[in-house]
Design an enzyme around this catalytic site. Sequence first.
Site, short mmCIF file in Angstrom:
data_model
loop_
_atom_site.label_atom_id
_atom_site.label_comp_id
_atom_site.label_asym_id
_atom_site.label_seq_id
_atom_site.Cartn_x
_atom_site.Cartn_y
_atom_site.Cartn_z
N GLY A 12 0.82 -1.22 0.00
CA GLY A 12 0.00 0.00 0.00
C GLY A 12 0.84 1.26 0.00
O GLY A 12 0.42 2.31 0.47
N THR A 14 1.60 3.23 -2.30
CA THR A 14 1.15 4.34 -3.17
C THR A 14 0.03 5.16 -2.53
O THR A 14 -0.35 6.19 -3.05
CB THR A 14 0.65 3.80 -4.53
OG1 THR A 14 -0.41 2.87 -4.28
CG2 THR A 14 1.75 3.13 -5.31
N GLY A 15 -0.50 4.70 -1.41
CA GLY A 15 -1.61 5.42 -0.77
C GLY A 15 -1.13 6.59 0.08
O GLY A 15 0.07 6.86 0.18
N ASP A 17 -1.08 6.98 3.44
CA ASP A 17 -0.21 6.62 4.56
C ASP A 17 1.10 6.04 4.06
O ASP A 17 2.17 6.32 4.62
CB ASP A 17 -0.89 5.58 5.45
CG ASP A 17 -2.12 6.12 6.13
OD1 ASP A 17 -2.48 7.27 5.88
OD2 ASP A 17 -2.73 5.37 6.93
N LEU A 84 -0.22 -1.91 4.76
CA LEU A 84 -1.18 -0.81 4.59
C LEU A 84 -2.09 -1.04 3.39
O LEU A 84 -3.01 -0.27 3.15
CB LEU A 84 -0.43 0.53 4.41
CG LEU A 84 0.69 0.84 5.41
CD1 LEU A 84 1.23 2.24 5.16
CD2 LEU A 84 0.20 0.72 6.84
N ALA A 85 -1.82 -2.08 2.60
CA ALA A 85 -2.65 -2.33 1.41
C ALA A 85 -4.04 -2.76 1.85
O ALA A 85 -4.18 -3.59 2.74
CB ALA A 85 -2.02 -3.43 0.56
N GLN A 87 -8.60 -2.61 0.55
CA GLN A 87 -9.75 -1.96 -0.04
C GLN A 87 -10.23 -1.08 1.11
O GLN A 87 -10.89 -1.56 2.02
CB GLN A 87 -10.78 -3.02 -0.47
CG GLN A 87 -11.90 -2.51 -1.36
CD GLN A 87 -12.69 -1.37 -0.75
OE1 GLN A 87 -12.38 -0.18 -0.96
NE2 GLN A 87 -13.71 -1.69 0.01
N SER A 88 -9.88 0.20 1.09
CA SER A 88 -10.01 1.04 2.29
C SER A 88 -11.27 1.90 2.30
O SER A 88 -11.46 2.68 3.23
CB SER A 88 -8.77 1.92 2.43
OG SER A 88 -8.69 2.81 1.33
N THR A 129 -8.28 -0.68 12.31
CA THR A 129 -9.06 0.54 12.13
C THR A 129 -10.15 0.73 13.18
O THR A 129 -10.70 -0.25 13.70
CB THR A 129 -9.74 0.51 10.75
OG1 THR A 129 -10.82 1.45 10.73
CG2 THR A 129 -10.33 -0.85 10.42
N GLU A 131 -13.02 1.50 12.52
CA GLU A 131 -14.26 0.92 11.97
C GLU A 131 -14.60 -0.40 12.66
O GLU A 131 -15.74 -0.84 12.64
CB GLU A 131 -14.13 0.67 10.47
CG GLU A 131 -14.55 1.81 9.59
CD GLU A 131 -16.05 2.13 9.62
OE1 GLU A 131 -16.86 1.23 9.39
OE2 GLU A 131 -16.38 3.29 9.90
N TYR A 152 -16.21 -3.84 5.39
CA TYR A 152 -14.83 -3.38 5.62
C TYR A 152 -14.43 -3.63 7.08
O TYR A 152 -13.38 -4.23 7.36
CB TYR A 152 -14.73 -1.88 5.28
CG TYR A 152 -13.43 -1.25 5.70
CD1 TYR A 152 -12.29 -1.35 4.90
CD2 TYR A 152 -13.33 -0.56 6.91
CE1 TYR A 152 -11.09 -0.79 5.31
CE2 TYR A 152 -12.14 0.01 7.32
CZ TYR A 152 -11.02 -0.10 6.52
OH TYR A 152 -9.83 0.45 6.92
N LYS A 156 -11.56 -6.33 8.48
CA LYS A 156 -10.42 -5.86 9.29
C LYS A 156 -10.44 -6.51 10.67
O LYS A 156 -9.39 -6.83 11.22
CB LYS A 156 -10.47 -4.33 9.41
CG LYS A 156 -10.04 -3.59 8.16
CD LYS A 156 -8.52 -3.63 8.02
CE LYS A 156 -8.03 -2.74 6.89
NZ LYS A 156 -6.57 -2.71 6.79
N1 GDD Z 1 -16.90 9.19 1.58
C1 GDD Z 1 -17.96 9.97 1.89
N2 GDD Z 1 -18.55 10.71 0.88
N3 GDD Z 1 -18.40 10.00 3.15
C2 GDD Z 1 -19.45 10.80 3.44
C3 GDD Z 1 -20.09 11.59 2.46
C4 GDD Z 1 -19.62 11.52 1.11
O1 GDD Z 1 -20.14 12.18 0.21
N4 GDD Z 1 -21.09 12.30 3.08
C5 GDD Z 1 -21.06 11.97 4.36
N5 GDD Z 1 -20.09 11.05 4.61
C6 GDD Z 1 -19.78 10.44 5.91
C7 GDD Z 1 -19.69 8.91 5.88
O2 GDD Z 1 -21.00 8.35 5.90
C8 GDD Z 1 -18.90 8.68 7.16
O3 GDD Z 1 -19.75 8.69 8.28
C9 GDD Z 1 -17.97 9.90 7.25
O4 GDD Z 1 -18.48 10.85 6.32
C10 GDD Z 1 -16.51 9.60 6.93
O5 GDD Z 1 -16.46 8.90 5.69
P1 GDD Z 1 -15.05 8.60 4.97
O6 GDD Z 1 -14.28 9.85 4.81
O7 GDD Z 1 -15.39 7.83 3.71
O8 GDD Z 1 -14.25 7.73 6.02
P2 GDD Z 1 -14.70 6.47 6.91
O9 GDD Z 1 -14.85 6.96 8.33
O10 GDD Z 1 -15.82 5.73 6.34
O11 GDD Z 1 -13.42 5.52 6.81
C11 GDD Z 1 -12.08 6.02 6.88
O12 GDD Z 1 -11.60 5.94 8.19
C12 GDD Z 1 -11.44 4.62 8.71
C13 GDD Z 1 -10.93 4.75 10.15
O13 GDD Z 1 -12.02 4.96 11.00
C14 GDD Z 1 -11.24 5.20 5.89
O14 GDD Z 1 -9.96 5.79 5.78
C15 GDD Z 1 -11.06 3.79 6.39
O15 GDD Z 1 -10.17 3.08 5.52
C16 GDD Z 1 -10.48 3.84 7.81
O16 GDD Z 1 -10.28 2.55 8.32
#
Ligand code: GDD
Length: 341
Positions: A12, A14-15, A17, A84-85, A87-88, A129, A131, A152, A156
């Site tokens: 991972g 190229t991402g 982190d 770090l690779a 489907q995130s 994570t 999550e 996801y 994890k």
């Molecule tokens: N992506 C996205 N797009 N999220 C949205 C949007 C939108 O248009 N509108 C609202 N959200 C809300 C999502 O429903 C979620 O509650 C929050 O914004 C954050 O979404 P993401 O930025 O997609 O991140 P994530 O919290 O789902 O996951 C990230 O953080 C995890 C650690 O807690 C990712 O980086 C994961 O890989 C990581 O494990």
Amino acid sequence: MKLKRKSALITGITGQDGSYLAEFLVAKGYKVYGLVRRTSTDPLARLESLYFSHKVTFINGNMRDSAALQRAVEIAKPDEIYNLAAQSDVGISFTCPEETMEVNYHGLGRLLYEAMKVNPKVRIYQASTSEMFGRSKPPQSEKTDFHPVSPYGEAKLRAHLDYVVGYREKHGLYICSGILFNHESPRRGKHFVTRKITHSLAKIKLGLQDKFELGNLEAKRDWGFAGDYIEAMWMMLQKPMPEDFVVATGESHTVRDFVEEAAGALNIKISWHGKGLRELAKDEGGKVILSINKSFFRPEEVVYLLGNSSKARKVLGWKPKVKFKELVKLMIEHDLKNLAH
Ligand code: GDD
């Protein structure tokens, strides 16, 4: 006597982190190898300077291919592996659950099997994570129960239980889970909410876009700076015994707060109108700049993440340097500068 340079393999790389970690390890004198998956878009965008100055070695491969992983560990002969690779994308995991399990769970299994053959003493960092906590009540720490709600989070969590805890206890492998809460930066992909917001608002400010759409504005996240978090990954692998650590700021904000902070950093005065799916944000001239689109909601949502990272602060001596307001500002400044030329 000259000390042997340590070798690190980053999957991972190229991402977001991976690119920060590669820079960090190169600066520490490591020989850095990165597993690079073939894609039709440029995978090197975040790593050009390291690549063209030959400071990292790229190895083609991916987490689905045991032969490629075997080759990667044979070439790198790593002292440390940072997995770090993944489907995130949590949202995408609902539509691609099998791929998510294949890469995020089985991928780690393949990697461990190959790595242990080459160096049973290898030290492995697994990107776990927040999550995995899913529905658990905040604040969440290493002692909190796991209740994932997304494919996801489930993949994890299985990787954490079977391969991190399981291999550490059954096979004596040196492996740690970094249970990282959301971490962002100017290098964040634009499909994640923070970068989507900063990039869209910067475009609106420059007159390059009229409006944008989001899903759930009320979700709360503990957002830190990715550049701070990769240091915690490295610190974990320097301890004599492997342990798991929560890495977080201890401060949580809603998506709505993030929009307001980012708009404020651009001197856009926004006002909210309407409710639920009909809610809108307007600028001071009354122009709609943000609306809600149902398709950005997830079938199941993690409502509230707030990390308690006191163990990492005490045992590793780690603490986040960049606070929420500063993080938003640095992302906005980057997007404005990049879009302006
Ligand atoms: N992506 C996205 N797009 N999220 C949205 C949007 C939108 O248009 N509108 C609202 N959200 C809300 C999502 O429903 C979620 O509650 C929050 O914004 C954050 O979404 P993401 O930025 O997609 O991140 P994530 O919290 O789902 O996951 C990230 O953080 C995890 C650690 O807690 C990712 O980086 C994961 O890989 C990581 O494990």
